[in-house]
Scaffold this active site. Structure first.
Site, PDB file in Angstrom:
ATOM      1  N   GLU A 327       0.831  -1.210   0.000  1.00 20.52           N
ATOM      2  CA  GLU A 327       0.000   0.000   0.000  1.00 20.52           C
ATOM      3  C   GLU A 327       0.863   1.257   0.000  1.00 20.52           C
ATOM      4  O   GLU A 327       0.559   2.225  -0.705  1.00 20.52           O
ATOM      5  CB  GLU A 327      -0.948  -0.002   1.204  1.00 20.52           C
ATOM      6  CG  GLU A 327      -1.929  -1.163   1.237  1.00 20.52           C
ATOM      7  CD  GLU A 327      -2.741  -1.342  -0.036  1.00 20.52           C
ATOM      8  OE1 GLU A 327      -2.902  -0.358  -0.801  1.00 20.52           O
ATOM      9  OE2 GLU A 327      -3.210  -2.462  -0.281  1.00 20.52           O
ATOM     10  N   HIS A 416      -5.524  -5.754 -10.855  1.00 24.99           N
ATOM     11  CA  HIS A 416      -4.794  -6.725 -10.049  1.00 24.99           C
ATOM     12  C   HIS A 416      -4.351  -7.909 -10.905  1.00 24.99           C
ATOM     13  O   HIS A 416      -3.251  -8.440 -10.736  1.00 24.99           O
ATOM     14  CB  HIS A 416      -5.637  -7.187  -8.859  1.00 24.99           C
ATOM     15  CG  HIS A 416      -5.951  -6.082  -7.901  1.00 24.99           C
ATOM     16  ND1 HIS A 416      -7.048  -5.252  -8.060  1.00 24.99           N
ATOM     17  CD2 HIS A 416      -5.304  -5.659  -6.780  1.00 24.99           C
ATOM     18  CE1 HIS A 416      -7.052  -4.360  -7.074  1.00 24.99           C
ATOM     19  NE2 HIS A 416      -6.019  -4.578  -6.293  1.00 24.99           N
TER      20      HIS A 416
END
Length: 803
Positions: A327, A416
């Protein structure tokens, strides 16, 4: 037509006063400061000069302007200088680029995604409000919609669009959606979401030490050594306590989750410094907060902070090393050139970037098997939905729909899934096909065998590519950028370059246009001019010797070109190219009728592996002691708001024929000039009231072209005035700065005062001998810097002479 290049400036201050000769020596608030000696050339200045020479690779139109956005130092002494572009004053999305220089200022490469010169009409057919409504409909629950910003998208010859940012929630998830609405048709041109999902007792890492802050008897989970890093709950404030012991090592405890988060991002911060040469998460010594307790089987980066939820069985928080570093990896992606918004393909590369930083951080932390040991799987410790890792870098296809190999379908995949190809490349680059360190075998798409270079070198190559990122970012552009990085980071070695190339070929990413085909590196040369300036009459010629010298490695071929010539003038080199170590003669032929002025001719030496530039000051006119002279009757390339940071809303500096203004009998803006018709003036029009076009809202600045100063005694003279009413104060000012390298120094200043000051031309002179032999720019500023005041300023007849 000469395009202008705007450059961000680093300002320093000095307090030493020197003597000033002026026609109004008794004027209050008048100070002149001593010049500060700076190196005549820096990597950023070399990049600026190359951009100002307008090489064809920039694909510049007559309506383009360039603004230096940032300068970041990286591993191996490389500097990454990024630029943005405007077209007819509108920001160009996809027109940005990066120039890479070596420690001595040689330009090594450019990273430019724009493929065509822009030529687009800039009048929209739909209203801005309509664009906002169209963008708002793109998420399910919009809480805030930004003011639409008319922009040009660098698609083909250009596409006019409104950029709108819509914040809120979309299908239950936080969203900050950037939407480009076609300004002619109202269609969606592009959209991307800025929100990327994706001493204590920790759950994943055992007993660890994390940075905390003490204030009195209260402790806070705020890292004192890593600016911006803190952790707390969903309210955004850091957790606090009466002692410096945190967490209970259970998977459901949120304080424990913060221990894991701070430990992981601290390791990532240290890895960036020790392995990759990056200063903090954002590259300038800063970081971002973390939040835990998100009520979702998820974790994300929203452009300002990271947020971590829990596993599907609600037994663990999503804060293992690789998820936290992933992140914060989005934050690194956002704060490298080119930002984070963009196409779907760029989104997949962003997700892969998070995975790569997760793996790098795990390897740097190097924890034992009972905790979170190094691997190249993603989220194996949190087991987010009960089925093991969420991605595998050695073989992405172990997750259904995640390809191992590049194909035409990859750019359109969910982000993703689209991360798989770059992840697979990084695995092969770092570990190879058959690792000997316990990592799994990785099959290739072409049945080749790859021997990895190791995780640290692979990370350095990837970071070097990321520093070349542009708004438009594709697998092919990453391939090109990583090959350039491998050459420049490891000069004299072909292993890293060949492995980088083999790994990309092994995942079927095709070669990019203009990518390097061989690993030659480490070759460099210098470029000098003798003389560096000349005086010439209209209709005559000036010459200078362009010398080159091999400074490292082997000699290379250097081809010469010149830009910034007077209109109609020509430049020829004899010979047109040399092998470094040889010289050439530049001849500039100036046509009859050329206006008297000093022109800064930029000489470029285009080498095989590096480019060099130098400035030749060509003075056209009868006086040989004039180094620079501008009466503003023709444009010599002064740039308003060169740094892009001016705050004035009206009254910006411009060259033109000024209109006179008065207020309550006080003459303010002068309608007369010292010579000719034009001068530099803050808002040249008069309007219906004296204050219609005065300086409002803060600072306005205008910057000269480069001026190559000879050695000797040098004097700057200029005519100027500052006029204001009694609502002014000493916070308001007129200033002249000298910019040399990265140093900007005030050499003349007139402050405002709470009194009526009539506009009247005055003459100031400043000794510039301290800058002899350097290449400088003049920066002129005017500011309404405090409460609203009526401020007018003007400049004419700027001259630098040698005696």
């Amino acid at each position: 037509m000469k395009r202008s290049v705007a450059f961000a400036l680093v300002t320093t201050a000095t307090s030493m006063l020197v003597a000033l000769s002026t026609a109004s020596a008794g004027a209050s608030g008048l100070t002149v400061l001593a010049p500060s000696i700076a190196p005549p050339d820096s990597p950023a200045q070399s990049a600026d000069r190359l951009v100002e020479a307008e090489p064809a690779v920039l694909r510049a139109s007559a309506k383009d302007q360039f603004l230096r956005h940032s300068t970041i130092a990286g591993k191996g002494g490389l500097t990454y200088v990024s630029y943005t572009r405007t077209y007819s004053g509108l920001p160009v999305y996809g027109g940005d680029f990066v120039v890479v220089t070596n420690p001595s200022g040689g330009v090594l490469s450019t990273s430019i995604a724009q493929t065509d010169t822009l030529n687009v009409a800039t009048t929209p057919k739909i209203e801005a409000q309509r664009a906002a409504e169209i963008a708002k409909a793109e998420i399910t629950d919009a809480a805030e919609v930004s003011e639409p910003k008319l922009s040009v998208m660098a698609e083909g010859s250009g596409r006019l669009a409104y950029e709108v940012v819509v914040s809120g929630t979309d299908k239950g998830h936080e969203s900050k959606l950037h939407v480009f609405v076609d300004a002619l048709t109202g269609g969606i041109a592009e959209k991307s979401d800025e929100v990327k999902e994706g001493q204590g007792s920790s759950y994943y890492n055992g007993p660890v030490t994390v940075g905390t802050t003490q204030s009195g008897s209260t402790y806070s989970m705020t890292d004192p050594a890593r600016s911006g890093l803190r952790c707390g709950g969903q309210g955004g404030t850091a957790y606090t306590g009466s002692d410096d012991s945190w967490g209970n090592a259970t998977g459901t405890d949120l304080e424990t989750a913060c221990v894991d988060a701070l430990y992981a991002v601290g390791k990532e911060w240290d890895m960036l410094s020790a392995w990759l040469g990056r200063n903090g998460i954002n590259g300038t010594g800063g970081g971002f907060p973390a939040r835990v307790g998100l009520s979702d089987v998820n974790a994300y980066w929203n452009g300002s902070y990271t947020n971590f939820g829990h596993s599907q069985d609600n037994q663990r928080q999503a804060t293992p090393i690789d998820v936290v570093a992933h992140e914060f990896g989005h934050a690194i992606f956002q704060t490298t050139p080119g930002g984070s918004t963009g196409s779907n393909e760029k989104g997949g590369l962003n997700e892969s970037t998070g995975d790569i930083f997760g793996a790098l951080t795990e390897f740097y932390a190097n924890e034992p098997a009972q905790y979170d040991p190094p691997d190249l799987s993603v989220g194996e410790e949190v087991n987010l939905v009960g089925s093991g890792p969420i991605r595998y870098m050695h073989k992405p296809s172990q997750i259904s729909g995640h390809p191992d190999c590049y194909s035409s379908s990859v750019p359109n995949l969910e982000v993703h899934a689209g991360a798989g190809v770059q992840n697979h490349w990084f695995y092969l680059l770092s570990q190879g096909t058959n690792p000997t360190n316990g990592q799994p075998v990785s099959p290739t798409c072409n049945s080749s065998t790859v021997t990895g270079v190791g995780i640290q070198k692979a990370g350095q190559i990837f970071m070097g590519a990321l520093q070349r990122k542009t708004t438009t970012w594709t697998h092919q552009l990453v391939r090109k950028a990583s090959l350039e990085a491998a050459i420049q980071l490891f000069p004299g070695s072909c292993t890293e370059f060949e492995t980088t190339k083999a790994a990309w070929t092994a995942v079927n990413v095709p070669a990019a246009t203009g990518e390097p085909t061989s690993c030659s590196a480490g070759n460099d040369f210098s470029l000098t001019l003798n003389p560096t300036s000349a005086n010439v009459q209209p209709g005559q010629q000036a010459t200078t010797t362009v010398g080159t010298q091999t400074t490292s490695g082997s000699a290379q071929s250097v081809t010469f070109s010149a830009s910034g010539l007077p209109s109609g003038a020509t430049a020829s080199f004899s010979p047109a190219s040399v092998t470094s170590g040889a010289s050439s003669t530049l001849t500039v032929s100036v046509p009859a009728g050329t206006a008297s002025a000093t022109y800064n001719v930029i000489v470029t030496g285009d080498g095989t592996s590096v480019d060099r530039t130098a400035t030749f000051a060509l003075t056209v006119g009868p006086t040989s002691d004039v180094v620079f002279n501008d009466t503003f009757e023709t444009s010599l390339g002064w740039t308003t708001n060169a740094s892009g940071t001016d705050t004035a809303t009206i009254g910006a500096w411009e060259r033109g024929d000024p209109a006179a203004t008065t207020s309550a009998g006080t003459g303010l803006q002068l309608g007369t000039t010292v010579s000719g018709t034009n001068d530099l003036v803050t808002g040249r029009l008069a309007g219906t009231a004296a204050g219609d076009y005065d300086v409002d809202g803060g600072l306005t600045s205008i910057r000269s072209p480069e001026i190559a100063l000879p050695t000797g005694t040098l004097t700057l003279s200029l005519s100027w005035y500052l006029a204001h009413l009694n609502n002014a104060s000493s916070s308001d000012y007129f200033r002249v700065r000298v910019v040399s390298g990265t140093t900007s120094t005030v050499v003349f200043q007139q402050l405002g005062a709470a009194s009526n000051r009539v506009g009247a031309w005055q003459t100031a002179t400043v000794n510039l001998s301290g800058y002899a032999g350097q290449t400088i720019r003049l920066l002129i500023e005017a500011a309404d810097a405090s409460t609203a005041s009526l401020i007018e300023a003007g400049v004419d007849d700027v001259k630098i002479t040698k005696s």
